[in-house]
Design an enzyme around this catalytic site. Sequence first.
Site, PDB file in Angstrom:
ATOM      1  N   HIS A 102      16.995  17.712 -62.444  1.00  0.00           N
ATOM      2  CA  HIS A 102      15.708  17.766 -63.415  1.00  0.00           C
ATOM      3  C   HIS A 102      16.102  19.004 -64.182  1.00  0.00           C
ATOM      4  O   HIS A 102      16.184  20.236 -63.775  1.00  0.00           O
ATOM      5  CB  HIS A 102      14.699  18.189 -62.501  1.00  0.00           C
ATOM      6  CG  HIS A 102      13.639  18.420 -63.050  1.00  0.00           C
ATOM      7  ND1 HIS A 102      13.202  17.519 -64.198  1.00  0.00           N
ATOM      8  CD2 HIS A 102      12.718  19.427 -63.231  1.00  0.00           C
ATOM      9  CE1 HIS A 102      11.807  17.974 -64.746  1.00  0.00           C
ATOM     10  NE2 HIS A 102      11.595  19.121 -64.204  1.00  0.00           N
ATOM     11  N   ASP A 104      14.972  21.249 -66.960  1.00  0.00           N
ATOM     12  CA  ASP A 104      13.712  21.440 -67.960  1.00  0.00           C
ATOM     13  C   ASP A 104      14.141  21.795 -69.443  1.00  0.00           C
ATOM     14  O   ASP A 104      15.093  22.797 -69.501  1.00  0.00           O
ATOM     15  CB  ASP A 104      12.760  22.600 -67.462  1.00  0.00           C
ATOM     16  CG  ASP A 104      12.103  22.247 -66.266  1.00  0.00           C
ATOM     17  OD1 ASP A 104      11.370  21.253 -66.172  1.00  0.00           O
ATOM     18  OD2 ASP A 104      12.142  22.852 -64.994  1.00  0.00           O
ATOM     19  N   ASP A 157       7.954  15.772 -62.425  1.00  0.00           N
ATOM     20  CA  ASP A 157       7.566  17.291 -62.521  1.00  0.00           C
ATOM     21  C   ASP A 157       6.160  17.375 -63.209  1.00  0.00           C
ATOM     22  O   ASP A 157       5.666  18.519 -62.744  1.00  0.00           O
ATOM     23  CB  ASP A 157       8.692  18.094 -63.099  1.00  0.00           C
ATOM     24  CG  ASP A 157       8.385  19.381 -62.793  1.00  0.00           C
ATOM     25  OD1 ASP A 157       7.903  19.820 -61.478  1.00  0.00           O
ATOM     26  OD2 ASP A 157       8.985  20.512 -63.528  1.00  0.00           O
ATOM     27  N   HIS A 202       6.895  19.284 -70.435  1.00  0.00           N
ATOM     28  CA  HIS A 202       5.925  19.792 -69.464  1.00  0.00           C
ATOM     29  C   HIS A 202       5.667  21.193 -69.272  1.00  0.00           C
ATOM     30  O   HIS A 202       4.805  21.535 -68.561  1.00  0.00           O
ATOM     31  CB  HIS A 202       5.966  18.706 -68.239  1.00  0.00           C
ATOM     32  CG  HIS A 202       7.093  18.775 -67.523  1.00  0.00           C
ATOM     33  ND1 HIS A 202       8.115  18.127 -67.700  1.00  0.00           N
ATOM     34  CD2 HIS A 202       7.629  19.824 -66.538  1.00  0.00           C
ATOM     35  CE1 HIS A 202       9.379  18.538 -67.110  1.00  0.00           C
ATOM     36  NE2 HIS A 202       8.970  19.430 -66.147  1.00  0.00           N
TER      37      HIS A 202
END
Length: 922
Positions: A46, A48, A170, A420
């Site tokens: 994951h 970001d 997430d 996000h």
Amino acid sequence: MCLLWCSCCALLCWASLRGRRPKQSRASCPATQPSMLNVHLVPHTHDDVGWLKTVDQYYYGDRNDIQHAGVQYILDSVLEQLLADPTRRFIYVETAFFFRWWRQQDSATRKAVTMLVNEGRLEFVNGGWCMSDEATTHYSAVIDQMTLGLRFLNDTFGACGRPRVAWHIDPFGHAREHASMFAQMGYDGFFFGRLDYQDKARRIRDKDMEMVWRASESLTPPTADLFTGVLPNGYNPPAGFCWDQSCNDPPIRDDPNLEDYNVDNVVKRFIEIANDQAKMYRTNHIIMTMGSDFQYENANLWYKNMDKLIRYVNAKQSQGSKVNVLYSTPSCYLQGLHQANLTWSVKMDDFFPYADGPHDFWTGYFTSRPALKRYERLSNSLLQVCNQLEVLGGPNSRKGPYGEGDSDTLQEAMSVAQHHDAVSGTEKQHVANDYAKRLARGWAHCETLVSNALATLSSWEAPREYCLSLNISVCPATENSYKFFLTVYNPLSRMVSWPVRLPVNGSDYMVLQPHGQVLDSQVSLIMAASSIMVSHCYAIKRSVRIFVSSLLKGTQEVGFQPGLIQPFFFVPQFIRVTFDPDTGLMNSLTNLETKQKIQLIPWVSQVVRLYWGSRELELEWTVGPIPVEDSLGKEVITRLDTNINSSGYFYTDSNGREMLERRKDFRPTWDLKQSEPVAGNYYPINSRIYIKDKVNQLTAVTDRSQGASSLQDGSLEIMLHRRLLYDDVRGVGEPLSEPGDDNKGLVVRGRLLLALTPPKDAADIHRPLAEALVLEPLLAFQTGELHPNTILEVSGRRKEQFSGLQASLPPAVHLLTLSQWDQESVLLRLEHQFQVTESPTNSQPVTVNLKVRNGGQHNFCTCIKNSCCNLMHCTANGWDTGACVCVSGEQCPPRRLGDTSPWEITLKPMEIQTFLLRVRQR
């Protein structure tokens, strides 16, 4: 400069793949065991697109003192491990990072990656430029960022590169409109990680962790139906089975000669965990996410241990074990569920608000960093203007008298901003600054393009200014000139009335239309801005108009310098009001009869405006700097109390589109035990909120994403600004203080539009209002004298104003996208912006003819001559392209059965249709 359609145009339909699979899909999925529990291990990272570090810092592995993370090394390492063993799998999500990495690879590496993609060993999921936030993003920006990422994957890898699964592991709550968009884009399924702790407990108990999300009340099922699954461990591996270099779990030690040999213990624990997880789900397939934040920088650690886990667990089958472990992907897992042929529960609402504990509601971020949220919304508006003028101005818009401009820079910055941890406001301060910096760079590129386009359309190349600080009443072009010219571009497809307020340095101005008619205007003295404001409300009947404003002879320039005037007061008969000399704000109120006196908060103000002919009231609010000398953080709201009998119900938008019913202290899918009566009733609003009874409806339309609620009957409240002094212990490691350059805190200004209407008429008012606030007119300023050859040209005819459309679109139809796709193509999106049943007039199907007759020509746009159109289906995984054939004259084969004309487009409520227009230069 104008564009002509060539042999065909293509209709891109967002069609679902239910019941249809690409030929390669089943062959690329590992075999499963029908009589066993199949455990799908999904290796993933994951990444970001900014959070604790900036996008660049994450990609290059810089600033590891903040967080050890380097995306380029993750992709390098995973590639090496995938090539070492054909049974291994990996999924990747963030196209923004992959795109950057791909550009740096040589042909041999690209060939190897393409092979892995074609064989299903490397699978892209989600596929957007980022994993967008679902609470604070507007649907138009989400569509744009998804288009950017998916287009790159399609252009680079073709059918095998297009994702089948949406993957939002997430984001902090999940919006129904996101699911609707994913379904219409053709995704087969949607998986997410974060779910309210009470909701999750109920779903685990009832084995309801997977469902069909019916994500629209307007679109006919199954158009917006999407299979949705809740992942069991968020997006982390099971406890004790994390083998990344950032983890502390022990590796599998499989040498029996070692004292700490642990294979039997690992296998036993894994089988127990698998069987426990299977109790939460309904089929003999379960999924385990093997990875987490920025993992796989040393992928060998993961794969070496997972290889052993698979081998030793499956070896137990010879001893009667019914657990089968395999490398897999979300689409292969979804295929196993599909083959189970079960009937699933149906969800109709959304997954807000999200809480991970009784006193841990993730609702404050709906408002966090309000200045960045407003900048992102303005950037979206500018991007649409930039895209439109790039088409209307032709190639000269990209390279013209003002230099080289482009829309790509702002498009990429806007796509990153949808992440996000970006527009949500949940990032570190230096990362928020970086997001704003990227947007500012994109603005500069778009301003050059817009200037070139306007010069092309007007034949006037005088310097243009855009006055980016009008929110604080600063515009050198208007303050320092006795005469200036204002060009207004309306990006909407219909006439709008829009107030324009400009700072000037004079007491009497005249505003003229292109023909010389005088427009009504008002000059007002404002204390805080050291300037005079010209306020005028007018109708933009076409896309571009030029206005002239000049200081009348005999008037004097006036100014105001804060601090040079003593505090002043106003004393009628019974009330004394004092005003601050530095801000011009009221700071005390005294009742002269009762001797009562109150001091007013100097850092909060509100201005009420009502424009002639408007059906809405404007509330302009200014908050800040929020004082924290008392060591207390603060959240500032505005509340509207009415006599509307709302009975505990209120309504909020989902990503700016469909409205959802809310009810205080209530959740539709479980029995809520409310532990936070305020935070537990807050919901995200992207554009509006309303309360109503049988007679009245009060709607508040916002200029950015915010948090809002109705905590009492007849009351609406919206959180405007917040400043906190303590970290929330969720990973950021710093409080949300936003101290600003002076370390005193940010001052934020915004506005709300209020409309009071009968409920049956409300949507006819608030839908256009929200549309106009999202796509505001562009203002461009020029000083000096108007060039005598200045024209606004339409198809070679001299006019004083220019329109990109031959006629306004119907009120229910919104021009969502008009942008340059490539040198020969233009992307056009039209949407029906009303929900079913919300308007007696506008909640009906609407037919638009792309060939509007005007002056003997059939044209939709003034600079595009239509030829003919053919149908192309675009799904997430397969493109069925009809032959692009144009017959003689203007008659073309019908687009679909029952169509009388290939140019007539019928839109049903909440439907979006996308067209690719083939064009060539005249």
